[in-house]
Motif scaffolding. Structure first.
Motif, short mmCIF file in Angstrom:
data_model
loop_
_atom_site.label_atom_id
_atom_site.label_comp_id
_atom_site.label_asym_id
_atom_site.label_seq_id
_atom_site.Cartn_x
_atom_site.Cartn_y
_atom_site.Cartn_z
N TYR A 107 62.09 45.64 151.48
CA TYR A 107 63.19 45.53 152.42
C TYR A 107 63.15 46.49 153.66
O TYR A 107 63.05 47.66 153.51
CB TYR A 107 64.65 45.62 151.70
N SER A 108 63.59 46.09 154.59
CA SER A 108 63.70 46.95 155.91
C SER A 108 62.37 47.71 156.20
O SER A 108 62.18 48.87 156.59
CB SER A 108 64.58 47.87 155.78
N SER A 109 61.15 47.05 155.89
CA SER A 109 59.78 47.63 156.17
C SER A 109 58.95 46.51 156.35
O SER A 109 59.12 45.42 155.93
CB SER A 109 59.59 48.44 154.64
N ALA A 110 57.86 47.16 157.24
CA ALA A 110 56.89 45.90 157.64
C ALA A 110 55.58 46.09 156.64
O ALA A 110 54.79 45.23 156.82
CB ALA A 110 56.47 46.33 158.89
N THR A 111 55.58 46.94 155.66
CA THR A 111 54.53 47.17 154.67
C THR A 111 54.77 45.94 153.84
O THR A 111 55.76 45.66 152.96
CB THR A 111 54.53 48.34 153.94
N ILE A 112 53.37 45.65 153.51
CA ILE A 112 53.25 44.50 152.56
C ILE A 112 52.20 44.92 151.34
O ILE A 112 51.44 45.22 151.57
CB ILE A 112 52.65 43.22 153.02
N ASP A 113 52.93 44.62 150.37
CA ASP A 113 52.18 45.29 148.94
C ASP A 113 51.63 44.02 148.32
O ASP A 113 52.23 42.95 148.09
CB ASP A 113 53.05 45.99 147.85
N ARG A 114 50.16 44.03 148.17
CA ARG A 114 49.47 42.94 147.69
C ARG A 114 48.91 43.42 146.10
O ARG A 114 48.50 44.59 145.96
CB ARG A 114 48.40 42.54 148.34
N GLU A 115 49.33 42.64 145.20
CA GLU A 115 49.06 42.92 143.68
C GLU A 115 48.59 41.69 143.01
O GLU A 115 48.94 40.62 143.25
CB GLU A 115 50.38 43.72 143.12
N VAL A 116 47.71 42.20 142.24
CA VAL A 116 47.11 41.13 141.27
C VAL A 116 47.84 41.11 140.03
O VAL A 116 47.66 42.19 139.32
CB VAL A 116 45.65 41.47 141.07
N GLN A 117 48.21 40.06 139.56
CA GLN A 117 48.86 40.15 138.10
C GLN A 117 47.94 39.04 137.19
O GLN A 117 47.67 38.11 137.78
CB GLN A 117 50.18 39.59 138.34
N GLU A 118 48.00 39.50 135.84
CA GLU A 118 47.15 38.61 135.02
C GLU A 118 47.92 38.20 133.85
O GLU A 118 48.83 38.87 133.37
CB GLU A 118 45.80 39.53 134.57
#
Length: 226
Positions: free
Chosen positions: A155-166
């Protein structure tokens, strides 16, 4: 320095094992049907889409019986696809139907070899899915690991976190028919009920924790030995 020498020695051991197998039968990977790979940007990714994050030596057995030994492999558990290097060093995704593949690498200074097999059906098993063989024999203990990649924007950020879930599913298979089991004594014994008393005694005398993959494998291996 000693740790470096040990690691090198273990890598040589794994490599030698595959080299010995390769001397029996080898076909150039350039002969296989494959396509170029669109590689992930793993620098900004939490977790890995692969069973092992680096290239590792492995072998392939195709459905038609052709064997490829001593090749560089990665197994993409998001796409359920095998990635390999050709003789020329090109990175390709294998399109040939595969019966089984093995991959070997060093983890925690120990050589590891893992076997994956396809051809099982039943109880929600995806068609052509690769299953890891934890215990082999008349009864086979299988593990199916599925991975998905999620992108999250704060929220209120241009940052995107990419995460692998298994997520993991476990199966008991006889022949090519697989039945899903839970990591519990009751579920496992229900799947292989004919030697329940022996298995109960083995679990108790060996203090097996059936929420642990290795202890599940020990129980199925013991069943196959009876």
């Amino acid at each position: 320095m000693k740790a470096l020498v040990l690691r090198f020695g273990l890598m040589m051991l794994v490599g030698c094992c595959f080299s010995l197998q390769a001397s029996a039968q080898f076909t150039h990977t350039n002969d296989m049907e494959a396509r170029p790979v669109h590689e992930y940007n793993t620098i900004t990714m939490i977790g890995s889409p692969y069973v092992y994050k680096d290239w590792a030596k492995g072998s392939l057995t195709l459905k038609n019986g052709t064997v490829y030994q001593g090749i560089d492999l990665m197994y993409d558990q998001v796409k359920d696809a095998i990635i390999f290097k050709t003789k020329n060093g090109d990175v390709k995704e294998l399109l040939e139907p595969v019966q089984e593949f093995k991959i070997g690498y060093i983890e925690n200074n120990q050589p590891v070899e893992r076997t994956f097999r396809s051809g099982y059906s039943g109880d929600g098993v995806p068609a052509k899915a690769f299953m890891e063989v934890l215990a082999d024999g008349q009864v086979v203990l299988l593990k199916r690991t599925s991975k998905k990649i999620f992108d999250r924007k704060h929220y209120s950020s241009a940052t995107i976190d990419r995460e692998v879930q298994e997520s993991d599913d476990y199966y008991i298979a006889v022949g090519d028919k697989a039945v899903k089991v839970k990591k519990s004594k009751s579920s496992l014994l229900a799947a292989i009920p004919d030697k329940k008393d022996y298995l109960e005694t083995y679990i108790k005398s060996n203090a097996l924790n059936l929420r642990d993959d290795s202890d599940m494998a020990k129980l199925v291996a013991y069943y196959n030995s009876l």
